[in-house]
Design a protein around this motif. Sequence first.
Motif, PDB file in Angstrom:
ATOM      1  N   LEU A  63     -25.286  -3.541  20.234  1.00 15.80           N
ATOM      2  CA  LEU A  63     -25.060  -2.257  20.422  1.00 15.80           C
ATOM      3  C   LEU A  63     -23.665  -2.123  21.016  1.00 15.80           C
ATOM      4  O   LEU A  63     -23.407  -2.940  22.023  1.00 15.80           O
ATOM      5  N   ARG A  64     -22.733  -1.252  20.759  1.00 12.37           N
ATOM      6  CA  ARG A  64     -21.397  -0.912  21.427  1.00 12.37           C
ATOM      7  C   ARG A  64     -21.328   0.211  21.978  1.00 12.37           C
ATOM      8  O   ARG A  64     -20.646   0.213  23.154  1.00 12.37           O
ATOM      9  N   GLU A  65     -22.028   1.233  21.651  1.00 11.57           N
ATOM     10  CA  GLU A  65     -22.070   2.409  22.246  1.00 11.57           C
ATOM     11  C   GLU A  65     -23.388   2.855  22.736  1.00 11.57           C
ATOM     12  O   GLU A  65     -24.315   3.264  22.015  1.00 11.57           O
ATOM     13  N   MET A  66     -23.328   2.743  24.354  1.00 13.01           N
ATOM     14  CA  MET A  66     -25.006   2.901  24.974  1.00 13.01           C
ATOM     15  C   MET A  66     -25.434   4.206  24.788  1.00 13.01           C
ATOM     16  O   MET A  66     -26.421   4.323  24.748  1.00 13.01           O
ATOM     17  N   GLU A  67     -24.552   5.339  24.758  1.00 15.09           N
ATOM     18  CA  GLU A  67     -24.755   6.639  24.670  1.00 15.09           C
ATOM     19  C   GLU A  67     -25.443   6.820  23.321  1.00 15.09           C
ATOM     20  O   GLU A  67     -26.312   8.002  23.080  1.00 15.09           O
ATOM     21  N   LEU A  68     -25.269   6.111  22.318  1.00 14.77           N
ATOM     22  CA  LEU A  68     -25.919   6.417  21.024  1.00 14.77           C
ATOM     23  C   LEU A  68     -27.206   5.422  20.617  1.00 14.77           C
ATOM     24  O   LEU A  68     -27.482   5.131  19.407  1.00 14.77           O
ATOM     25  N   ALA A  69     -27.560   4.873  21.707  1.00 14.13           N
ATOM     26  CA  ALA A  69     -28.617   3.615  21.540  1.00 14.13           C
ATOM     27  C   ALA A  69     -29.746   4.316  20.862  1.00 14.13           C
ATOM     28  O   ALA A  69     -30.460   3.418  19.961  1.00 14.13           O
ATOM     29  N   GLY A  70     -30.132   5.417  21.334  1.00 16.57           N
ATOM     30  CA  GLY A  70     -31.415   6.093  20.677  1.00 16.57           C
ATOM     31  C   GLY A  70     -31.265   6.445  19.104  1.00 16.57           C
ATOM     32  O   GLY A  70     -32.184   5.989  18.192  1.00 16.57           O
ATOM     33  N   ALA A  71     -30.180   6.890  18.620  1.00 18.31           N
ATOM     34  CA  ALA A  71     -29.824   6.947  17.464  1.00 18.31           C
ATOM     35  C   ALA A  71     -29.698   5.709  16.677  1.00 18.31           C
ATOM     36  O   ALA A  71     -30.126   5.680  15.328  1.00 18.31           O
ATOM     37  N   TRP A  72     -29.306   4.870  17.245  1.00 16.01           N
ATOM     38  CA  TRP A  72     -29.085   3.381  16.457  1.00 16.01           C
ATOM     39  C   TRP A  72     -30.365   2.996  16.223  1.00 16.01           C
ATOM     40  O   TRP A  72     -30.747   2.243  15.323  1.00 16.01           O
ATOM     41  N   ALA A  73     -31.318   2.981  17.178  1.00 15.90           N
ATOM     42  CA  ALA A  73     -32.599   2.440  17.163  1.00 15.90           C
ATOM     43  C   ALA A  73     -33.599   3.190  16.159  1.00 15.90           C
ATOM     44  O   ALA A  73     -34.141   2.542  15.322  1.00 15.90           O
ATOM     45  N   PHE A  74     -33.304   4.391  15.898  1.00  8.88           N
ATOM     46  CA  PHE A  74     -34.049   5.326  14.912  1.00  8.88           C
ATOM     47  C   PHE A  74     -33.468   4.958  13.644  1.00  8.88           C
ATOM     48  O   PHE A  74     -34.176   4.838  12.621  1.00  8.88           O
ATOM     49  N   ARG A  75     -32.184   4.630  13.133  1.00  2.75           N
ATOM     50  CA  ARG A  75     -31.783   4.318  12.150  1.00  2.75           C
ATOM     51  C   ARG A  75     -32.249   2.857  11.686  1.00  2.75           C
ATOM     52  O   ARG A  75     -32.734   2.554  10.456  1.00  2.75           O
ATOM     53  N   ILE A  76     -32.637   1.664  12.740  1.00  2.00           N
ATOM     54  CA  ILE A  76     -33.195   0.508  12.253  1.00  2.00           C
ATOM     55  C   ILE A  76     -34.534   0.845  11.902  1.00  2.00           C
ATOM     56  O   ILE A  76     -34.878   0.356  10.787  1.00  2.00           O
ATOM     57  N   ALA A  77     -35.356   1.742  12.562  1.00  2.00           N
ATOM     58  CA  ALA A  77     -36.635   2.020  12.373  1.00  2.00           C
ATOM     59  C   ALA A  77     -36.679   2.557  10.851  1.00  2.00           C
ATOM     60  O   ALA A  77     -37.615   2.340  10.015  1.00  2.00           O
ATOM     61  N   THR A  78     -36.049   3.518  10.444  1.00  2.00           N
ATOM     62  CA  THR A  78     -35.903   4.167   9.303  1.00  2.00           C
ATOM     63  C   THR A  78     -35.515   3.298   8.220  1.00  2.00           C
ATOM     64  O   THR A  78     -36.197   3.412   6.935  1.00  2.00           O
ATOM     65  N   ARG A  79     -34.485   2.405   8.288  1.00  2.00           N
ATOM     66  CA  ARG A  79     -34.100   1.359   7.324  1.00  2.00           C
ATOM     67  C   ARG A  79     -35.415   0.358   6.990  1.00  2.00           C
ATOM     68  O   ARG A  79     -35.409   0.090   5.720  1.00  2.00           O
ATOM     69  N   HIS A  80     -35.802  -0.060   8.133  1.00  2.00           N
ATOM     70  CA  HIS A  80     -37.015  -0.821   8.042  1.00  2.00           C
ATOM     71  C   HIS A  80     -38.297  -0.533   7.233  1.00  2.00           C
ATOM     72  O   HIS A  80     -38.961  -0.958   6.096  1.00  2.00           O
ATOM     73  N   LEU A  81     -38.526   0.836   7.616  1.00  2.00           N
ATOM     74  CA  LEU A  81     -39.851   1.505   6.948  1.00  2.00           C
ATOM     75  C   LEU A  81     -39.550   1.968   5.356  1.00  2.00           C
ATOM     76  O   LEU A  81     -40.354   2.007   4.341  1.00  2.00           O
ATOM     77  N   ALA A  82     -38.074   2.295   5.059  1.00  2.00           N
ATOM     78  CA  ALA A  82     -37.662   2.600   3.796  1.00  2.00           C
ATOM     79  C   ALA A  82     -37.467   1.490   2.771  1.00  2.00           C
ATOM     80  O   ALA A  82     -37.605   1.868   1.623  1.00  2.00           O
ATOM     81  N   LYS A  83     -37.138   0.339   3.366  1.00  2.00           N
ATOM     82  CA  LYS A  83     -36.523  -0.681   2.643  1.00  2.00           C
ATOM     83  C   LYS A  83     -37.243  -1.991   2.637  1.00  2.00           C
ATOM     84  O   LYS A  83     -37.375  -2.962   1.750  1.00  2.00           O
ATOM     85  N   THR A  84     -37.735  -2.440   4.098  1.00  2.00           N
ATOM     86  CA  THR A  84     -38.134  -3.666   4.254  1.00  2.00           C
ATOM     87  C   THR A  84     -39.450  -3.929   4.680  1.00  2.00           C
ATOM     88  O   THR A  84     -39.987  -4.928   4.268  1.00  2.00           O
TER      89      THR A  84
END
Length: 274
Positions: A63-84
């Motif tokens: 992670l490079r932008e701490m202020e965007l950590a929540g959105a970054w984490a939600f993208r990980i969750a979404t990609r995992h559930l949609a594809k992995t």
Amino acid sequence: MIIFDPVTVEAARQGSRAALEELINAASGPVFNLAMRMLAHRQDAEDATQEILIKIITHLGDLREMELAGAWAFRIATRHLAKTARLGRVEKMRWGFKEYTADLDHGQADPAHLDLTDAEHQLALKEVKVGCTLAMLVCLSRPLRIAYILGEIFEMTDTEACDVLEIPAGTYRQRLRRARNSITDFMQSTCSIHSAAATCSCARRITPALQTGRIAKGITGLNADQIGALAPKDVQRNVANLETAQRSVSILRSNPRFVPSMTALVEQILHQFP
């Protein structure tokens, strides 16, 4: 959808176990709610939630932008559930709306013979309603399902959803439209909460749900403070004056905020990070 304190994120990156636990607690609820709607089965959703949280924690260093950590984490969750994520138990049935309609048509019975107390009957109605609407989502393919969940149930804007899914706006809007039409058509013809002319009712689904173990007499997976607002008749009254397309999404939005077994979940994850 996931809110992380940047200071806590940095502390976790530096090895703070307390900060790590705080991040897990902050993310587990939103991730589990997404997983329940994608997989429609509590154990499958909890397993997927654990996998996602471990993925988030182990990639904090990226992670490079701490202020965007929540959105970054939600993208990980979404990609995992949609594809992995592995196919869940409901997904493995490989049902589309045609197969689900046939099951509903042949799986109804008068619950009078069950000798349920009024409290047990009301609880069963709510469990059936939640289970049915979750199973309905799984009739959609994963790409359509995640588009519908983000856009209709979580009410994300097109821009937000496209950013999370990392797909072009035209592709997202097409998927959302197809999913919305499929859900609306199914509910209008099948669900008596949605349409008085439809033949399937939550009450007549109690018997098969008990027989197959989808629900258990007097037992709920819902939180005590969520149960009162979920009665199908109340939902039906609330959607009666809405336009057809709005009824479908309103019924799905009336499902509760699902809560994972937090203590066990946190312990299992922290155990892997001594």
